[in-house]
Design a protein around this motif. Structure first.
Motif, PDB file in Angstrom:
ATOM      1  N   ILE A  50      10.543   4.702 -20.397  1.00  0.00           N
ATOM      2  CA  ILE A  50      11.668   4.627 -21.337  1.00  0.00           C
ATOM      3  C   ILE A  50      11.228   5.105 -22.717  1.00  0.00           C
ATOM      4  CG2 ILE A  50      13.214   3.042 -22.548  1.00  0.00           C
ATOM      5  CD1 ILE A  50      13.230   1.359 -19.927  1.00  0.00           C
ATOM      6  N   THR A  86      22.710   7.873 -22.658  1.00  0.00           N
ATOM      7  CA  THR A  86      21.664   7.507 -21.705  1.00  0.00           C
ATOM      8  C   THR A  86      20.553   6.736 -22.407  1.00  0.00           C
ATOM      9  OG1 THR A  86      22.162   9.453 -20.358  1.00  0.00           O
ATOM     10  CG2 THR A  86      19.999   8.426 -20.042  1.00  0.00           C
ATOM     11  N   ARG A  87      20.148   7.208 -23.574  1.00  0.00           N
ATOM     12  CA  ARG A  87      19.082   6.522 -24.325  1.00  0.00           C
ATOM     13  C   ARG A  87      19.540   5.142 -24.787  1.00  0.00           C
ATOM     14  NH1 ARG A  87      17.155   8.885 -21.499  1.00  0.00           N
ATOM     15  NH2 ARG A  87      16.789  11.072 -21.701  1.00  0.00           N
ATOM     16  N   GLU A  90      19.071   2.967 -21.920  1.00  0.00           N
ATOM     17  CA  GLU A  90      17.639   2.730 -21.751  1.00  0.00           C
ATOM     18  C   GLU A  90      17.109   1.779 -22.827  1.00  0.00           C
ATOM     19  OE1 GLU A  90      15.598   6.485 -21.422  1.00  0.00           O
ATOM     20  OE2 GLU A  90      16.030   6.599 -19.284  1.00  0.00           O
TER      21      GLU A  90
END
Length: 149
Positions: A50, A86-87, A90
């Motif tokens: 990650i 997406t981050r 995460e």
């Protein structure tokens, strides 16, 4: 057939279990030192992945280029927005991973936070950040569906 090399835990230098060995252990060994080391390693790998992904995203966003075509520019902006979403997911997962590592340190990992029962090895293999047994998770989801919590 060649035997696969075993990974070792950096803190103890003992060879880490494989998934097969983990699942073959008796219930009385639930969350012993070897199993905790296995999940610590799995969670540390996830944490590293990650963090590395976040670094790659930062680099990709810095490399913005001027594109005169509005359609191309819109495509690039949409790709950036998708990458940022997406981050963000995460980032939330990273917090759960770090909480799970803290639970390993306190030896509370693998136990349902609601019932105190074992979460189960198969569930933890599928979702190493799980904090509820499958039954407790299902009850929580039913409550949320009924009451909109």
């Amino acid at each position: 057939m060649a035997k696969a090399a075993k990974k070792t835990d950096a803190t103890t230098q003992a060879p880490l279990l494989t998934e097969e060995q983990l699942l073959a252990m008796p219930e009385s060994d639930y969350m012993n030192d070897e199993q905790l080391a296995f999940f610590r390693d799995r969670l540390k790998q996830l944490e590293d992945e990650i963090i590395n992904n976040a670094g790659v995203t930062t680099e990709n966003l810095r490399e913005t280029q001027f594109v005169p075509d509005p359609a191309d520019r819109a495509t690039i902006e949409e790709e950036h927005a998708l990458e940022l979403r997406t981050r963000d997911r995460e980032r939330k997962l990273l917090k759960k991973v770090q909480q799970s590592l803290a639970l390993i340190d306190s030896r509370d990992y693998g136990w349902c936070e609601e019932t105190g029962e074992p979460i189960g090895l198969r569930r933890l293999l599928a979702r190493p950040t799980a904090t509820l047994s499958l039954e407790a998770q299902e009850r929580r989801e039913k409550r949320q569906k009924m009451y909109g919590d």
